[in-house]
Design a protein around this motif. Structure first.
Motif, mmCIF file in Angstrom:
data_model
loop_
_atom_site.group_PDB
_atom_site.id
_atom_site.type_symbol
_atom_site.label_atom_id
_atom_site.label_comp_id
_atom_site.label_asym_id
_atom_site.label_seq_id
_atom_site.Cartn_x
_atom_site.Cartn_y
_atom_site.Cartn_z
ATOM 1 N N ALA A 81 3.599 -4.542 2.222
ATOM 2 C CA ALA A 81 2.716 -3.419 2.562
ATOM 3 C C ALA A 81 2.967 -2.976 3.993
ATOM 4 O O ALA A 81 3.312 -3.794 4.862
ATOM 5 N N ARG A 82 2.848 -1.685 4.193
ATOM 6 C CA ARG A 82 2.904 -1.138 5.553
ATOM 7 C C ARG A 82 1.527 -0.575 5.877
ATOM 8 O O ARG A 82 0.892 0.053 5.013
ATOM 9 N N LEU A 83 1.109 -0.805 7.100
ATOM 10 C CA LEU A 83 -0.225 -0.352 7.485
ATOM 11 C C LEU A 83 -0.175 1.061 8.056
ATOM 12 O O LEU A 83 0.858 1.485 8.600
ATOM 13 N N ALA A 84 -1.318 1.704 7.945
ATOM 14 C CA ALA A 84 -1.443 3.039 8.539
ATOM 15 C C ALA A 84 -1.515 2.888 10.052
ATOM 16 O O ALA A 84 -1.964 1.845 10.546
ATOM 17 N N PRO A 85 -1.069 3.904 10.792
ATOM 18 C CA PRO A 85 -1.155 3.809 12.258
ATOM 19 C C PRO A 85 -2.597 3.523 12.691
ATOM 20 O O PRO A 85 -3.536 4.141 12.187
ATOM 21 N N GLY A 86 -2.738 2.553 13.568
ATOM 22 C CA GLY A 86 -4.072 2.214 14.092
ATOM 23 C C GLY A 86 -4.832 1.213 13.250
ATOM 24 O O GLY A 86 -5.898 0.742 13.653
ATOM 25 N N ALA A 87 -4.288 0.849 12.092
ATOM 26 C CA ALA A 87 -4.991 -0.114 11.231
ATOM 27 C C ALA A 87 -4.916 -1.501 11.853
ATOM 28 O O ALA A 87 -3.953 -1.833 12.546
ATOM 29 N N ASN A 88 -5.974 -2.287 11.578
ATOM 30 C CA ASN A 88 -6.023 -3.629 12.162
ATOM 31 C C ASN A 88 -5.451 -4.639 11.159
ATOM 32 O O ASN A 88 -6.000 -4.833 10.080
ATOM 33 N N LEU A 89 -4.356 -5.261 11.567
ATOM 34 C CA LEU A 89 -3.650 -6.190 10.674
ATOM 35 C C LEU A 89 -4.554 -7.354 10.262
ATOM 36 O O LEU A 89 -4.602 -7.740 9.098
ATOM 37 N N GLN A 90 -5.269 -7.915 11.245
ATOM 38 C CA GLN A 90 -6.119 -9.074 10.951
ATOM 39 C C GLN A 90 -7.201 -8.724 9.930
ATOM 40 O O GLN A 90 -7.522 -9.511 9.040
ATOM 41 N N GLU A 91 -7.745 -7.533 10.074
ATOM 42 C CA GLU A 91 -8.816 -7.130 9.139
ATOM 43 C C GLU A 91 -8.268 -6.984 7.722
ATOM 44 O O GLU A 91 -8.893 -7.431 6.756
ATOM 45 N N VAL A 92 -7.083 -6.363 7.606
ATOM 46 C CA VAL A 92 -6.462 -6.191 6.287
ATOM 47 C C VAL A 92 -6.152 -7.558 5.693
ATOM 48 O O VAL A 92 -6.428 -7.835 4.519
ATOM 49 N N GLN A 93 -5.611 -8.441 6.539
ATOM 50 C CA GLN A 93 -5.259 -9.796 6.092
ATOM 51 C C GLN A 93 -6.510 -10.540 5.620
ATOM 52 O O GLN A 93 -6.507 -11.195 4.574
ATOM 53 N N ALA A 94 -7.579 -10.405 6.411
ATOM 54 C CA ALA A 94 -8.826 -11.105 6.083
ATOM 55 C C ALA A 94 -9.380 -10.617 4.747
ATOM 56 O O ALA A 94 -9.839 -11.412 3.921
ATOM 57 N N ARG A 95 -9.285 -9.331 4.518
ATOM 58 C CA ARG A 95 -9.815 -8.769 3.271
ATOM 59 C C ARG A 95 -9.035 -9.308 2.059
ATOM 60 O O ARG A 95 -9.635 -9.762 1.085
ATOM 61 N N ILE A 96 -7.692 -9.283 2.149
ATOM 62 C CA ILE A 96 -6.871 -9.749 1.008
ATOM 63 C C ILE A 96 -7.012 -11.262 0.824
ATOM 64 O O ILE A 96 -6.977 -11.768 -0.299
ATOM 65 N N SER A 97 -7.224 -11.974 1.943
ATOM 66 C CA SER A 97 -7.385 -13.435 1.855
ATOM 67 C C SER A 97 -8.595 -13.818 1.005
ATOM 68 O O SER A 97 -8.632 -14.916 0.437
ATOM 69 N N ARG A 98 -9.569 -12.929 0.976
ATOM 70 C CA ARG A 98 -10.789 -13.246 0.214
ATOM 71 C C ARG A 98 -10.562 -13.156 -1.296
ATOM 72 O O ARG A 98 -11.343 -13.665 -2.072
ATOM 73 N N ARG B 26 -2.860 -1.184 -2.405
ATOM 74 C CA ARG B 26 -2.787 0.189 -1.878
ATOM 75 C C ARG B 26 -4.180 0.748 -1.576
ATOM 76 O O ARG B 26 -4.336 1.640 -0.734
ATOM 77 N N ALA B 27 -5.171 0.176 -2.288
ATOM 78 C CA ALA B 27 -6.543 0.680 -2.105
ATOM 79 C C ALA B 27 -7.264 0.050 -0.928
ATOM 80 O O ALA B 27 -8.362 0.489 -0.554
ATOM 81 N N VAL B 28 -6.643 -0.965 -0.326
ATOM 82 C CA VAL B 28 -7.289 -1.629 0.823
ATOM 83 C C VAL B 28 -7.278 -0.685 2.012
ATOM 84 O O VAL B 28 -6.231 -0.105 2.334
ATOM 85 N N PRO B 29 -8.412 -0.501 2.684
ATOM 86 C CA PRO B 29 -8.434 0.376 3.853
ATOM 87 C C PRO B 29 -7.438 -0.101 4.907
ATOM 88 O O PRO B 29 -7.400 -1.293 5.218
ATOM 89 N N GLY B 30 -6.668 0.824 5.415
ATOM 90 C CA GLY B 30 -5.680 0.467 6.447
ATOM 91 C C GLY B 30 -4.280 0.339 5.887
ATOM 92 O O GLY B 30 -3.301 0.373 6.646
ATOM 93 N N VAL B 31 -4.131 0.173 4.568
ATOM 94 C CA VAL B 31 -2.791 0.036 3.974
ATOM 95 C C VAL B 31 -2.261 1.434 3.671
ATOM 96 O O VAL B 31 -2.909 2.221 2.985
#
Lengths: 243, 400
Positions: free
Chosen positions: B238-255, B80-85
């Protein structure tokens, strides 16, 4: 000889099946003419070549040698005449009557006659009118919507005659038209053919081995082993063969 | 004059029976297409119901549907704390098979966080779950009544609501309970097991002379709390906020260690392609085999029918019929047979598809494609008869 005054002219007609040592001559040097309105029989035993002669004149079997002229048009001259449209000639100039009537089983009597007319590009209404008229003239007005399976042998053969006459052909070729009929029906059919030959001014050539029916013919050609061995007038033919 | 229609009219009994037989065959072909589409629809039903953008599962797995995936529930706070989520909700899945009225009763149990998302997509009767424990919403297909109870794990659960047709990827109807209940049902040990575990820990700790009694008690409580914890889930959606970039969120959690973020599209591919690929191939092969059988049957029928009409065809040729008249008769009969058989097959499926144990989804595109294929088969199959007909000599009309 003015060929245009005859409905059929056959000169030196020969049909050979096979080649070399296996060659069989079915018809050899047949020559005769038939005038419009004449009813002519080709009489002979089975295997004598009479049906082959009929098929060569009927544009079904290509002659090996000789000439065939139908209604003034050369159709065979040592093989089919160049550019001849056999189907069109059969459609427009020839009518066929068969031993087993050969009506199309899934068409009614009326439709069996109509199909011959529609194939010759008549409209459905024109075909229906003419077919109804023809069948009525042959006393089949009450059988228009009956299938062949519901018709008697004599009735079916009269429908077949109506189909053969539908396009007002100059030549009618009949292959054993009375073979499947009893004597009375056979005689009726022959009388009908005679009447139609005169009325329609058509030449009618009948192949038969049925000696009972020779009385009505104008001329009879006797065929044996592929050759026309004799030509009788009707009186002579009746005396020679009947009884 | 249409000779094909005339022939069919005359031989209508034979034609209808043949068309019915062929229609049944085409009905099976249609149903197989429908089963395949149903498999996809079933597989994606939960995905579509959740409307999640991201599925966070155990690293190295394709969970939670294709493989087993277990992750701690509290990772939801980190997600929930990830930007864009915008929101994240834990979910638990398990297949349950119990006995009901003397028969096996199988369903797919989904645990969701009340107030979160991932719960029943709609309530068609009753109400949604309001209490944290012992309430249940079931799919209509389970045929349970509101107020009915069912024993799962250590407790009884009461049906409070009915949801629409939602099933697992295996086609089992879904039931919903609160996440806490689902975790209890899935992970909670019975009292004997807990007592045994505690005693084993006590004995082990007592064997360590370096521990004082109070240290031993402290350790025993903490170890028991860990081993008895049920705060495990299969995935966090998780649902993303409008305008959030899915790839960026995915990349962050992948780390992060131990977690794998799967996008909704990837999850769809895993379900639709991975899990039902063999079923698709199997059904596809059956469809091809059945269509080949249909083609052979049509060919044989048309060929036999042509043989029956040799004398008719010869007579038509003798009286001067053009080849198109004869070709038309055979081709039209073949096409008509195809159209009627298709209509029979279609009617059969439309009348029976909702009675199949698994979902049948009839898609217009599939049915149109099948119609085109059937017509093509009819045309090709009639060539055998047409070839035979064109070889017939007019002379065959002569003779007795």
């Amino acid at each position: 000889m003015d060929k245009s005054m005859y409905a059929i002219v056959v000169e030196n007609l020969t049909k050979v099946y096979g080649k070399g040592e296996t060659a069989v001559t079915a018809i050899a040097d047949a020559t005769f003419q038939v005038r419009p309105g004449e009813l002519v029989a080709i009489l002979g035993p089975s295997g004598s070549g009479k049906t082959t002669l009929l098929t060569c004149i009927g544009l079904i079997n290509e002659p090996t040698h000789g000439t065939v002229v139908i209604d003034g048009a050369v159709v065979a001259d040592g093989g089919w005449h160049g550019g001849i449209d056999l189907k069109r000639m059969r459609r427009e100039k020839l009518g066929f009557i068969f031993q087993a009537h050969n009506l199309i089983p899934f068409l009614t009597a009326l439709e069996n006659v109509m199909i011959a007319l529609e194939i010759n590009h008549l409209t459905r209404n024109e075909a229906k009118g003419r077919a109804t008229e023809l069948l009525a003239s042959l006393n089949l007005g009450h059988r228009l919507n009956n299938y062949p399976s519901a018709l008697s042998g004599g009735e079916a053969q009269r429908v077949a005659i109506a189909r053969a006459l539908a396009n007002k052909p100059k030549v009618i070729l009949a292959d054993e038209p009375t073979a499947a009929l009893d004597t009375e029906n056979g005689k009726n059919v022959m009388a009908l053919l005679k009447k139609l030959a005169v009325e329609n001014h058509s030449a009618i050539l009948v192949v038969t081995h049925d000696h009972r029916m020779v009385e009505g013919f104008d001329r009879i050609f006797q065929v044996s082993d592929g050759r026309i061995i004799d030509e009788h007038n009707k009186v002579a033919a009746g005396r020679d063969h009947v009884g | 004059m249409n000779l094909a229609i005339r022939d069919i009219r005359y031989h209508r009994g034979r034609f209808i029976l043949t068309s019915i037989g062929l229609g049944l065959l085409l009905g099976v072909v249609m149903s197989m297409g429908g089963i395949y589409r149903g498999l996809i629809a079933d597989a994606l039903a939960i995905l579509h119901a959740n409307k999640a953008d991201l599925w966070v599962v155990q690293q190295g797995t394709n969970g939670p549907f294709a493989e087993s995936s277990r992750i701690p529930e509290d990772i939801k706070y980190r997600i929930r704390a990830v930007p864009g989520v915008a929101e994240a909700s834990p979910l638990s899945f398990q297949t349950v098979q119990i006995e009901r009225s003397g028969k096996p009763f199988r369903f797919f149990l989904i645990g969701y966080e009340l107030g979160g998302f991932g719960g029943p997509p709609e309530i068609v009767a009753g109400r949604a779950i309001r209490q944290k424990h012992y309430e249940m919403v079931v799919a209509k297909a389970m045929r349970m009544q509101i107020g009915e109870t069912i024993h799962l794990g250590l407790h009884d659960y009461t049906v409070v609501g009915i949801t629409g047709k939602i099933v697992s990827s295996s086609g089992d109807p879904a039931a919903y309970v609160s996440l806490a209940d689902a975790q209890d049902i899935q992970f909670k040990k019975d009292n004997d097991a807990i007592r045994n575990d505690r005693e084993r820990i006590t004995v082990n700790l007592a064997a360590m002379p370096s521990l004082s009694p109070s240290q031993g008690r402290y350790l025993q409580q903490n170890i028991a709390a860990i081993t008895e914890s049920t705060h495990t889930v299969n995935t966090i959606v998780a649902r993303l906020a409008p305008g959030a970039n899915l790839q960026e969120v995915q990349a962050r959690i992948s780390r992060w260690n131990h977690f794998k973020p799967i996008s909704d599209a990837e999850q769809s591919a895993i379900l639709a392609k991975g899990m039902i690929e063999k079923a698709r191939m199997q059904l596809g092969l059956f469809r091809v085999i059945l269509l080949v059988i249909s083609a052979v049957i049509i060919s044989l029928i048309i060929y036999t029918s042509t043989l029956d009409k040799i004398r008719v065809i010869a007579t038509l040729k003798l009286i001067g019929a053009q080849n198109r008249v004869i070709v038309g008769m055979i081709l039209q009969q073949s096409l008509l047979m195809g159209v009627i058989a298709y209509a029979i097959g279609y009617g059969l499926i439309v009348l029976t598809y909702d009675k199949f144990p698994r979902r049948i989804v009839l898609e217009a595109g599939d049915l149109q494609m099948l119609f085109v294929i059937v017509m093509a088969i009819c045309m090709i199959s009639s060539f055998v008869g047409i070839r035979k007909a064109l070889k017939v000599e007019p002379a065959e009309a002569l003779g007795g």
